[in-house]
Design a protein around this motif. Structure first.
Motif, PDB file in Angstrom:
ATOM      1  N   UNK A  11      -4.528  -8.462   3.745  1.00 37.39           N
ATOM      2  CA  UNK A  11      -3.086  -8.726   3.828  1.00 37.39           C
ATOM      3  C   UNK A  11      -2.316  -7.911   2.785  1.00 37.39           C
ATOM      4  N   UNK A  12      -2.852  -7.836   1.555  1.00 41.18           N
ATOM      5  CA  UNK A  12      -2.170  -7.059   0.512  1.00 41.18           C
ATOM      6  C   UNK A  12      -2.112  -5.589   0.911  1.00 41.18           C
ATOM      7  N   UNK A  13      -3.230  -5.063   1.432  1.00 43.25           N
ATOM      8  CA  UNK A  13      -3.252  -3.665   1.872  1.00 43.25           C
ATOM      9  C   UNK A  13      -2.280  -3.462   3.029  1.00 43.25           C
ATOM     10  N   UNK A  14      -2.199  -4.465   3.918  1.00 40.70           N
ATOM     11  CA  UNK A  14      -1.316  -4.347   5.080  1.00 40.70           C
ATOM     12  C   UNK A  14       0.156  -4.301   4.645  1.00 40.70           C
ATOM     13  N   UNK A  15       0.501  -5.029   3.566  1.00 41.21           N
ATOM     14  CA  UNK A  15       1.882  -4.971   3.066  1.00 41.21           C
ATOM     15  C   UNK A  15       2.190  -3.553   2.603  1.00 41.21           C
ATOM     16  N   UNK A  16       1.286  -2.973   1.791  1.00 41.60           N
ATOM     17  CA  UNK A  16       1.500  -1.616   1.270  1.00 41.60           C
ATOM     18  C   UNK A  16       1.566  -0.612   2.425  1.00 41.60           C
ATOM     19  N   UNK A  17       0.620  -0.724   3.372  1.00 49.82           N
ATOM     20  CA  UNK A  17       0.577   0.210   4.508  1.00 49.82           C
ATOM     21  C   UNK A  17       1.812   0.043   5.389  1.00 49.82           C
ATOM     22  N   UNK A  18       2.215  -1.215   5.591  1.00 51.37           N
ATOM     23  CA  UNK A  18       3.335  -1.505   6.483  1.00 51.37           C
ATOM     24  C   UNK A  18       4.662  -0.989   5.966  1.00 51.37           C
ATOM     25  N   UNK A  19       4.776  -0.786   4.645  1.00 51.03           N
ATOM     26  CA  UNK A  19       6.017  -0.242   4.083  1.00 51.03           C
ATOM     27  C   UNK A  19       6.113   1.258   4.322  1.00 51.03           C
ATOM     28  N   UNK A  20       4.997   1.891   4.695  1.00 46.24           N
ATOM     29  CA  UNK A  20       4.971   3.352   4.823  1.00 46.24           C
ATOM     30  C   UNK A  20       4.662   3.836   6.240  1.00 46.24           C
TER      31      UNK A  20
END
Lengths: 105, 244
Positions: free
Chosen positions: A74-83
């Motif tokens: 989920x944390x990685x998905x937040x970072x990826x989802x912003x880009x």
């Protein structure tokens, strides 16, 4: 003719009643709001906050109901989802959770 | 009609969430089989309720010998959030006829609601063709998933190993990030996230959905109003982007 009525199994009645209350929730909110001549600003602010507020609650348990693999995902998905576009983020997130679980996290 | 407003555009937009919902349709079918429901009952549920979480709760209670009214009430409680969706999205469906609205609200599931809000965010009008294309495509994928899951879902021995059970949180997280430009987004997300987790750990699911949402909405309401119009009539929409 009443016997035809009686032979409909209980399961079917329960399912149809469930369908009816579900439809009531999907139509009801609109019926309430559309009866108002104008929407007070605070109500408007509240309605605009609905999507983020509700969708957050569907994501939040993911942080506590599983383990490290899911939290990292989920944390990685937040970072990826912003880009990245959403679908790319979704597929990377999926791959990540499978990989982390396979790694034993 | 611009291509983004056609039924085909609706179908195209509904492919990612439909593919994301498909495993849950399969899972629902499989669970319904495990719980001893008939294929007809399972299909009837998907065709008339059309709401994954509430259907899961429903079949869980069917087997437990729970009172009928309690099963119906649980379905209502799990689907209660749709009242908010309906109130919010109904403001943007003013071009729809009554029958079109009647169908639109039947189809108002989480992804369709979220995509509609995203459309409003991007100032693209919600046409009936787009909306119906999106919703009806999802509807048939959901029913197909139920039937296929019922017949073949038993073959999925270990859904966790291929991450199936965790697809929905990732999907909803993506949707959530799509709203990040909206007013008060971060405070709303933090409030409802914290409240949802507390509720989830204390009173349990599905109450965390309602309680968390209320916390987030309260925070938005308590924020100072920007550009408050004193005596002007408030338009029946949230801005000039509304094409209805």
């Amino acid at each position: 003719m009443s016997s035809g009525f009686m032979t409909i199994p209980a399961n079917v009645w329960i399912i149809l009643a469930g369908a009816l209350v579900t439809y009531a929730t999907r139509f009801g909110g609109h019926l309430v709001i559309s009866r108002m001549k104008r929407i007070p600003p605070r109500v408007n602010v509240a309605l605009n906050a609905v999507p983020a507020a509700v969708i957050t609650t569907l994501v939040a348990p993911g942080f506590v109901q599983h383990g490290a693999a899911e939290i990292i995902t989920l944390l990685a998905a937040i970072v990826l989802g912003l880009r990245l576009p959403m679908m790319v983020m979704f597929l990377l997130g999926w791959a990540l959770v499978v990989a982390l679980r396979a790694a034993g996290l | 009609m611009p291509s983004s407003s056609s039924a085909w555009a609706g179908i195209r937009d509904s492919i990612p969430p439909s593919m994301s919902a498909l495993p849950f349709g399969l899972l629902f079918g499989t669970l319904a089989f495990d719980k001893g429901l008939s294929l007809a009952d399972a299909t009837l549920m998907s065709a008339t309720i059309f709401g994954g979480a509430s259907q899961m709760v429903g079949i869980e209670l069917f087997r437990g010998g729970v009172a009928a009214w309690l099963i119906v009430f649980s379905i209502f409680a799990v689907n209660f959030r749709h009242i908010l969706y309906s109130a919010s999205i109904g403001r943007h469906l003013s071009e729809f006829t009554f029958l079109q609205k009647a169908l639109a609200f039947f189809l108002l599931v989480d992804p369709l609601y979220a995509s509609s809000e995203l459309r409003i965010e991007r100032k693209t009008p919600i046409t009936f063709a787009w909306y119906a294309g999106y919703g009806i495509f999802m509807y048939f994928i959901w029913i197909a998933g139920t039937v296929v899951g019922y017949e073949f879902g038993r073959l999925i021995r270990n859904p966790e190993a291929i991450g199936i059970d965790f697809l929905l949180p990732i999907y909803f997280l993506g949707l959530l990030l799509g709203f990040r430009k909206r007013q008060h987004w971060l405070p709303v997300v933090l409030a409802s996230g914290v409240a949802a987790i507390i509720a989830y750990l204390t009173v349990g699911s599905p109450w965390h959905v309602g309680l968390g949402s209320i916390a987030g909405i309260l925070v938005a309401v308590l924020m100072p109003l920007e550009r408050e119009p004193q005596d002007d009539p408030v338009p029946a929409s949230d801005g000039p982007e509304d094409m209805g």
